[in-house]
Write an enzyme that holds these catalytic residues in place. Structure first.
Site, short mmCIF file in Angstrom:
data_model
loop_
_atom_site.label_atom_id
_atom_site.label_comp_id
_atom_site.label_asym_id
_atom_site.label_seq_id
_atom_site.Cartn_x
_atom_site.Cartn_y
_atom_site.Cartn_z
N SER A 104 0.86 -1.20 -0.10
CA SER A 104 -0.03 -0.12 -0.06
C SER A 104 0.76 1.29 -0.03
CB SER A 104 -0.89 -0.14 1.27
OG SER A 104 -1.87 1.15 1.19
N ASN A 105 0.39 2.30 0.23
CA ASN A 105 1.28 3.48 0.29
C ASN A 105 0.74 4.47 1.77
OD1 ASN A 105 -0.96 5.38 -0.33
ND2 ASN A 105 -0.85 4.18 -2.25
N ARG A 106 1.46 5.51 1.69
CA ARG A 106 1.30 6.42 2.91
C ARG A 106 0.17 7.39 2.84
NH1 ARG A 106 5.69 6.17 6.18
NH2 ARG A 106 7.81 5.69 5.28
N SER A 107 -0.50 7.24 1.89
CA SER A 107 -1.90 8.41 1.73
C SER A 107 -2.79 8.20 2.98
CB SER A 107 -2.43 7.92 0.68
OG SER A 107 -3.99 8.47 0.69
N ALA A 111 -4.87 8.03 -3.72
CA ALA A 111 -3.36 7.39 -4.26
C ALA A 111 -3.45 6.10 -4.50
CB ALA A 111 -2.50 7.48 -3.04
#
Ligand code: CTP
Length: 400
Positions: free
Chosen positions: A206-209, A273
């Site tokens: 996943s990502n940091r959004s 994101a």
């Protein structure tokens, strides 16, 4: 000018345990720029003192018809909006009957401003057909009803009857007060937050959004009168209370929900994101560390590209974001063209006070004619209104 600046709110507090939340609501309204007059019923004064509200507003709180002659007329007449929080079963029944037997009921009856009632009472009282009939009667004459929420109640019971939290009441007041808006009635789809791609049943990439920018846009658009569908990936930040929220996990799920939501949309605000990569295979059972694992990734769906033809055919105004580490303007322009956006908000992925996980952001806007506008560093909640102002202006120009 946004809705609370200089607006006059008449807050009527009736007697319930939740009356303490009205003090917090008063503070939030004042922080947002409103002037607040407070009326307490006699029962409310047993739960919370006048002095509390006087300390917060810096002006006298009112409780009796006889303190100041004609106050009942002035208070209602001067208000831009009347908010009754908490609204007890008793006050609701008196309002529904058109009673004018104390300052609270008289001021509401004498006002021509929009009224929002925030009920709070025991579940059985709320569900009683008499209360429901009283509420229906008040809805009939145009009063707005916010809540009640479902959850634990004071007497150890649980069910509908809780007063909404001040953070939930505030945007509803904003929506009723908002007049400077061209978004009323528009259908707006907002995507927000990260997406996840599963490696196995317990792991994902996943990502940091955080979702904050998209949530701020959804909340501001809703407050400005739009019908908002918020499609949100997983995240810890609380969802805004007004919009319809659809929770999704993967990019594929977000695409499917987005395609349906776009069928009758006027505007898309693409703040999610969306993960660009997904594993070529997802294991059905947990991968054991002894087994070793080779991670092979492939590109996932690009939601803006996938929906481009449809959006262009329908004329859906599209705001997209571009998160870049270098060459910000050139890359922003390129994304605007390739992904079929009308406006791109470029932000830097390397600044500390902007982008992911931050409460603030620094945005440079580029439109289709190549116009560049740098917005100063601001809270995401403030930027949301700035962005919506620009969108309203360019849609109005396009419609002229
Ligand atoms: N976006 C999308 N689908 C994806 C990735 C991004 O619809 N799979 C959208 C984002 O919501 C954003 C815009 O495209 O509005 C640009 O996102 P960004 O991450 O900056 O661009 P990418 O397409 O991921 O390009 P790159 O990885 O080359 O920076």
């Amino acid at each position: 000018m946004r809705p609370f600046d200089g607006r006059r709110v008449l807050l009527v507090v009736s007697g319930g345990i939740a009356a303490y939340k009205s003090a917090i609501l008063t503070r939030r309204l004042i922080e947002a720029g409103a002037g607040v007059e407070v009326i307490l019923t006699a029962a409310a004064e047993r739960f919370i003192g006048r002095v509390t509200f006087e300390g917060i507003t810096g002006r006298p709180a009112h409780a009796s018809l006889w303190d100041r002659p004609m106050a009942h007329l002035d208070l209602g007449l001067e208000a831009d909006i009347v908010v009754v929080a908490p609204a007890t079963a008793n006050l609701i029944s008196r309002l529904a009957a058109g009673a004018a037997d104390d300052l609270a009921a008289t001021a509401v009856l004498a006002s021509r401003a929009p009224v929002i009632l925030c009920p709070a009472m025991n579940t059985r009282m709320w569900e009683h057909p008499i209360t429901q009939a009283n509420v229906a009667r008040l809805v009939d004459v145009g009063y707005g009803i916010a809540g009640p929420a479902d959850g634990p109640l004071a007497e150890g019971e649980s069910g509908p009857g809780r007063l909404l939290e001040p953070e939930e009441i505030l945007p509803r007041i904003g929506r009723a007060l908002e007049t400077a808006t061209g978004l009323r009635g528009r259908k707006i789809v907002v995507t927000a937050g990260p997406t996840r791609a599963a490696l196995d049943p317990v792991r994902f990439i996943s990502n940091r959004s955080s979702g904050r920018m998209g949530f701020a846009l959804a909340e501001a658009a809703w407050r400005r009168g739009a019908d908002v569908t918020l499609i949100s990936g997983p995240g810890r930040v609380p969802r805004p209370p007004g919009p319809d929220v659809v929770e999704v996990e993967t990019a594929g799920e977000m695409l499917a929900v987005l395609e349906t939501a776009l069928t009758d949309a006027d505007i898309l605000l693409m703040a999610a994101a969306v993960g660009d990569f997904e594993p070529t295979r997802t294991a059905d059972s947990k991968i054991k560390k002894g087994d070793g694992f080779q991670l092979l990734l492939r590109a996932g769906p690009d939601l803006l590209l996938e929906t481009r033809a449809f959006r262009e055919r329908k004329g859906i105004f599209t705001l997209g974001f571009a998160l870049e580490t270098e060459d910000l303007l050139a890359r922003g322009r390129e994304k605007l063209e390739r992904k079929g956006m009308h406006l791109v908000a470029v932000n830097s992925a390397v600044e500390r006070d902007a982008g992911f996980e931050s409460e603030t952001n620094r945005i440079t806007l580029i439109n289709r004619s190549g116009r560049v506008e740098e917005l100063p560093l601001a809270k995401k909640t403030e930027l949301a209104d700035e962005l919506l102002d620009r969108i309203e202006a360019s849609m109005a120009a396009a419609e002229r």
